[in-house]
Design a protein around this motif. Structure first.
Motif, short mmCIF file in Angstrom:
data_model
loop_
_atom_site.label_atom_id
_atom_site.label_comp_id
_atom_site.label_asym_id
_atom_site.label_seq_id
_atom_site.Cartn_x
_atom_site.Cartn_y
_atom_site.Cartn_z
N ASP A 170 67.87 34.34 11.49
CA ASP A 170 67.54 33.26 12.42
C ASP A 170 66.81 32.10 11.76
OD1 ASP A 170 65.07 34.39 11.94
OD2 ASP A 170 64.74 35.09 13.99
N ASN A 171 66.80 32.08 10.41
CA ASN A 171 66.19 30.99 9.66
C ASN A 171 67.02 30.81 8.39
OD1 ASN A 171 63.87 29.11 9.47
ND2 ASN A 171 63.46 30.22 7.57
N ILE A 172 67.98 29.88 8.42
CA ILE A 172 69.07 29.86 7.45
C ILE A 172 69.21 28.47 6.82
CG2 ILE A 172 71.55 30.23 7.14
CD1 ILE A 172 71.44 31.80 9.86
N LEU A 192 75.54 27.73 18.92
CA LEU A 192 74.20 27.54 18.38
C LEU A 192 73.53 26.29 18.93
CD1 LEU A 192 74.89 28.44 14.63
CD2 LEU A 192 74.17 29.96 16.47
N ASP A 193 73.96 25.82 20.08
CA ASP A 193 73.45 24.57 20.62
C ASP A 193 71.94 24.54 20.77
OD1 ASP A 193 75.97 23.57 20.72
OD2 ASP A 193 76.09 23.38 22.90
N ASP A 194 71.32 25.68 21.08
CA ASP A 194 69.88 25.70 21.32
C ASP A 194 69.07 25.96 20.05
OD1 ASP A 194 70.08 25.14 24.04
OD2 ASP A 194 70.39 27.24 24.56
N TRP A 195 69.73 26.14 18.93
CA TRP A 195 69.01 26.25 17.66
C TRP A 195 68.53 24.86 17.23
CZ3 TRP A 195 69.99 30.49 13.65
CH2 TRP A 195 70.36 31.68 14.28
N ARG A 196 67.62 24.82 16.30
CA ARG A 196 67.14 23.55 15.76
C ARG A 196 67.68 23.37 14.34
NH1 ARG A 196 63.80 19.57 17.01
NH2 ARG A 196 62.70 18.44 15.35
N ILE A 197 68.03 22.14 14.02
CA ILE A 197 68.62 21.86 12.71
C ILE A 197 67.88 20.71 12.03
CG2 ILE A 197 70.34 20.22 13.64
CD1 ILE A 197 72.32 21.35 11.54
N TRP A 198 67.68 20.86 10.72
CA TRP A 198 67.18 19.79 9.86
C TRP A 198 68.27 19.56 8.82
CZ3 TRP A 198 64.33 23.70 11.86
CH2 TRP A 198 63.17 23.38 12.56
N TRP A 199 68.91 18.42 8.87
CA TRP A 199 70.12 18.16 8.08
C TRP A 199 69.88 17.00 7.11
CZ3 TRP A 199 73.28 13.83 7.62
CH2 TRP A 199 74.55 14.03 7.05
N GLY A 200 70.48 17.08 5.94
CA GLY A 200 70.43 15.98 4.98
C GLY A 200 71.76 15.81 4.28
N VAL A 243 70.55 21.40 17.96
CA VAL A 243 71.93 21.32 17.48
C VAL A 243 72.85 20.65 18.50
CG1 VAL A 243 73.96 22.68 16.87
CG2 VAL A 243 71.74 23.27 15.89
N GLY A 244 72.75 21.05 19.75
CA GLY A 244 73.63 20.50 20.77
C GLY A 244 73.44 19.01 20.98
N LEU A 250 68.76 25.73 9.52
CA LEU A 250 69.10 26.08 10.89
C LEU A 250 68.14 27.18 11.34
CD1 LEU A 250 71.30 25.37 13.03
CD2 LEU A 250 72.57 27.35 12.17
N ARG A 251 67.44 26.93 12.46
CA ARG A 251 66.43 27.90 12.89
C ARG A 251 66.56 28.15 14.39
NH1 ARG A 251 60.79 26.07 11.12
NH2 ARG A 251 61.56 26.90 9.13
N LYS A 252 66.54 29.44 14.75
CA LYS A 252 66.57 29.81 16.15
C LYS A 252 65.20 29.62 16.77
CE LYS A 252 68.01 33.60 19.21
NZ LYS A 252 68.52 34.99 19.26
N GLU A 253 65.15 28.85 17.84
CA GLU A 253 63.89 28.60 18.50
C GLU A 253 63.43 29.85 19.24
OE1 GLU A 253 62.63 24.50 18.49
OE2 GLU A 253 62.82 26.07 16.95
N SER A 254 62.16 30.20 19.06
CA SER A 254 61.63 31.41 19.71
C SER A 254 61.10 31.08 21.09
CB SER A 254 60.51 32.00 18.84
OG SER A 254 59.49 31.05 18.62
#
Length: 256
Positions: free
Chosen positions: A187-189, A202-210, A225-226, A252-256
């Motif tokens: 859940d932390n990728i 994975l719409d509800d996950w959070r993403i930090w993209w570069g 993500v969504g 990519l991280r799943k929000e708790s």
């Protein structure tokens, strides 16, 4: 004893200021540089990553660099030949073997120590070390590796984040294997070598993209993500069109 040396030099994601002092010393120590040129393989214009390496050498060397260009071997990418993991590995192995032959030809035609400039860090999803290992099975050379700033490090710095929670793991994989990582419970990728950012489910996950981190045209996107998927896809397309190349990485991280 080998009289020649191959120096595998990590040069960071693209910004000449992120090249380490050790890498600069290594670049100044070799007689010539072997550079893979993808012109005509993946693009019709001059290979922008070759141009970037030339600019990097001009920035850090005291005089003009001797650069030997090797036309890259074609790699099988058709889905019918790379769809399964075994097919994909076979296609990559064949591509590496073709590169070994071309590197050996360049080494036979040029004397002295050679530098191989590796984008980012040679330890992360780059095959230069594997290719050089195969070369050492055929000819006697000394090999050393100089680490570089990786895109993973730069992603974290640009977004001003820690890549993992306190005492928590970080899973690093490729876009191709991202779904397997999620299905396995990670859940932390961090994902590299991405084909797309569809990320279904994975719409509800959070993403930090570069994208193209370290280059003058780098792009950063962060959010749910969504909410930001379309923005990331548009940024990927713009980078392809503007720079002629696109390399991205994301957390990519799943929000708790």
């Amino acid at each position: 004893m080998p009289e020649r040396r191959i120096r595998i030099i990590g040069v960071g994601p693209g910004d000449p200021e992120q090249v380490t002092f050790e890498a600069v010393a290594a670049m100044r120590s070799v007689d010539w540089f072997l550079v893979v040129d993808k012109t005509g393989v993946s693009t019709d214009r001059p290979d922008p990553l070759v141009v970037a390496r030339e600019r990097l050498l001009a920035r850090h060397l005291d005089g003009p660099a001797t650069i030997v260009r090797v036309t890259d071997a074609p790699r099988e990418r058709r889905a019918e030949f790379t769809g399964t993991d075994d097919q994909y590995r076979a296609a990559v192995t064949a591509w590496h073997e073709a590169r070994v032959d071309r590197y050996l030809a360049a080494l036979s035609e040029n004397d002295g120590d050679v530098g191989l400039l590796v984008w980012g860090d040679p330890a992360f999803y780059d095959s230069t070390i594997r290719i050089v290992d195969r070369i050492t099975e055929r000819i006697a050379v000394d090999v050393d590796v100089i680490p570089g700033i990786s895109s993973i490090q730069l992603l974290a710095a640009r977004h001003a984040i820690v890549l993992h929670g306190v005492g928590r793991p970080l899973h690093v994989t490729t876009g191709r294997a991202l779904r397997d990582a999620v299905d396995a419970g990670h859940d932390n990728i961090v994902a590299m070598l991405n084909r797309d950012v569809a990320l279904p489910g994975l719409d509800d996950w959070r993403i930090w993209w570069g994208g193209n981190l370290g280059a003058v045209d780098e792009v950063l996107v962060a959010g749910r993500v969504g909410d930001v998927r379309a923005e990331i896809e548009a940024a990927r397309d713009r980078l392809h069109q503007k720079a002629g190349w696109m390399m991205d990485v994301f957390l990519l991280r799943k929000e708790s």
